[in-house]
Design a protein around this motif. Structure first.
Motif, mmCIF file in Angstrom:
data_model
loop_
_atom_site.group_PDB
_atom_site.id
_atom_site.type_symbol
_atom_site.label_atom_id
_atom_site.label_comp_id
_atom_site.label_asym_id
_atom_site.label_seq_id
_atom_site.Cartn_x
_atom_site.Cartn_y
_atom_site.Cartn_z
ATOM 1 N N THR A 138 2.776 22.536 30.305
ATOM 2 C CA THR A 138 1.610 22.510 31.192
ATOM 3 C C THR A 138 0.810 21.223 31.077
ATOM 4 N N SER A 139 1.357 20.217 30.401
ATOM 5 C CA SER A 139 0.603 18.980 30.143
ATOM 6 C C SER A 139 0.081 18.348 31.427
ATOM 7 N N GLY A 140 0.906 18.327 32.467
ATOM 8 C CA GLY A 140 0.487 17.724 33.727
ATOM 9 C C GLY A 140 0.344 18.740 34.841
ATOM 10 N N THR A 141 0.039 19.980 34.478
ATOM 11 C CA THR A 141 -0.004 21.064 35.447
ATOM 12 C C THR A 141 -1.406 21.649 35.544
ATOM 13 N N ASN A 142 -1.878 21.852 36.764
ATOM 14 C CA ASN A 142 -3.169 22.526 36.913
ATOM 15 C C ASN A 142 -2.947 24.033 37.020
ATOM 16 N N ILE A 143 -4.041 24.777 37.077
ATOM 17 C CA ILE A 143 -3.966 26.239 37.075
ATOM 18 C C ILE A 143 -3.162 26.763 38.262
ATOM 19 N N HIS A 144 -3.346 26.167 39.426
ATOM 20 C CA HIS A 144 -2.657 26.631 40.629
ATOM 21 C C HIS A 144 -1.154 26.383 40.538
ATOM 22 N N GLU A 145 -0.767 25.234 39.989
ATOM 23 C CA GLU A 145 0.659 24.930 39.833
ATOM 24 C C GLU A 145 1.306 25.846 38.807
ATOM 25 N N LEU A 146 0.588 26.133 37.723
ATOM 26 C CA LEU A 146 1.121 27.053 36.715
ATOM 27 C C LEU A 146 1.302 28.446 37.313
ATOM 28 N N ARG A 147 0.326 28.896 38.074
ATOM 29 C CA ARG A 147 0.423 30.209 38.715
ATOM 30 C C ARG A 147 1.653 30.268 39.629
ATOM 31 N N ALA A 148 1.866 29.215 40.407
ATOM 32 C CA ALA A 148 3.013 29.193 41.319
ATOM 33 C C ALA A 148 4.329 29.249 40.550
ATOM 34 N N GLU A 149 4.377 28.532 39.416
ATOM 35 C CA GLU A 149 5.608 28.527 38.620
ATOM 36 C C GLU A 149 5.851 29.899 37.980
ATOM 37 N N ILE A 150 4.801 30.514 37.483
ATOM 38 C CA ILE A 150 4.922 31.850 36.899
ATOM 39 C C ILE A 150 5.411 32.840 37.950
ATOM 40 N N GLU A 151 4.845 32.768 39.138
ATOM 41 C CA GLU A 151 5.239 33.686 40.207
ATOM 42 C C GLU A 151 6.699 33.483 40.598
#
Length: 292
Positions: A138-151
């Protein structure tokens, strides 16, 4: 229906809480920081219709790496459950920045010992990091990008459909962790040396057209695509629920981005569930926003 259980861990500040919330929004029953001694009684209750996500970290009352490993073994041996261990990873410098910006107290930190606490926690969790079924940096990931990847990886509604993550990266910063397949694009002509293309990236049509003019591009792209289309059903047949593919180039801005986007589109067109992430581009955006 087999019970799906995801254990979520990682160093403080890496996004574990955000991942837990994303799983909850995706339909998971979420239990955060449950004492591991309560896992067996939980599993002995009738199976819920929803999959389960368990958040664990050093704050958990009886936490230890050995206890987590015993919990994983218990689920497999006694309950015939194959749990998935998700590890949220993050660069130490980014963790330091996040704690400094939020002024949160690190759970293992004494007064003025933030960096030492982060290092101690990362060392403590190292065996779980190596054992993880999936690591997300998650070093270069914001909350929205992390959520999309988790989904993409864990969407409860797409049970049985293998999730594929395709990312680009720069070799200057090293190969991403826990990647299943890596393709090196550095032999292709580099748009960086063209002044009018330097500030663009691999999602821009002029850059994609420039790279495609390389005489080796068409065969390379076709071979990679054919290889992936051949291998993905085999991995799915073996029970793999997520697969990560990465393209690397010198700067992580042009060639690797273009190939990642091209392959993602091709696999999505064949019905695969695909997400894309461009590590260096995301990191630049995050760095710019931190200065604003």
């Amino acid at each position: 229906m087999d019970r799906r259980i995801v254990l979520v861990t990682g160093p403080s500040g890496a996004g574990r809480s955000s991942a837990i919330r994303a799983l909850e929004d995706s339909g998971y029953e979420v239990i955060d920081n449950m004492p591991l001694r309560l896992l067996e009684p939980l599993l002995e209750t009738p199976a819920p219709e929803r999959p389960i996500a368990l958040g664990i970290d050093p704050r958990t009352r009886d936490f230890s790496v050995r206890a987590v490993e015993e919990a994983l073994s218990l689920m497999a041996s006694k309950f015939n459950i194959q749990p998935e261990l998700l590890y949220l990873d993050c660069d130490t410098r980014v963790l330091l920045q996040r704690f400094s910006e939020t002024r949160r107290r690190h759970p293992l930190a004494e007064e003025g010992q933030l960096e030492a606490a982060i290092a101690r926690e990362i060392e403590l969790l190292a065996p779980l990091r190596e054992r993880a079924d999936l690591r997300i940096d998650t070093s270069g990931t914001n909350i929205h990008e992390l959520r999309a990847e988790i989904e993409t990886y864990f969407a409860a509604s797409d049970e049985g459909l293998m999730a594929i993550s395709i990312q680009s990266f720069s070799y200057k910063r090293g190969v991403p962790g826990a990647v299943d397949m890596v393709f090196d694009c550095r032999f292709l002509r580099n748009p960086y040396w063209e002044p009018e293309l330097r500030r663009l990236n691999g999602t821009d049509t002029p850059v994609q057209d420039y790279i495609a003019e390389d005489s080796r591009y068409a065969e390379f792209e076709e071979r990679v695509r054919s290889l992936c289309l051949f291998l993905l059903p085999a991995h799915k047949h073996e029970g793999k629920s997520h697969l990560s593919i990465a393209f690397g180039c010198t700067g992580g801005q042009h060639r690797s981005v273009a190939l990642a986007e091209t392959l993602a589109a091709a696999l999505a067109d064949k019905g695969w569930r695909v997400s894309t992430r461009h590590r260096e581009m995301n990191a630049r955006v995050a760095h710019r926003k931190s200065k604003e």
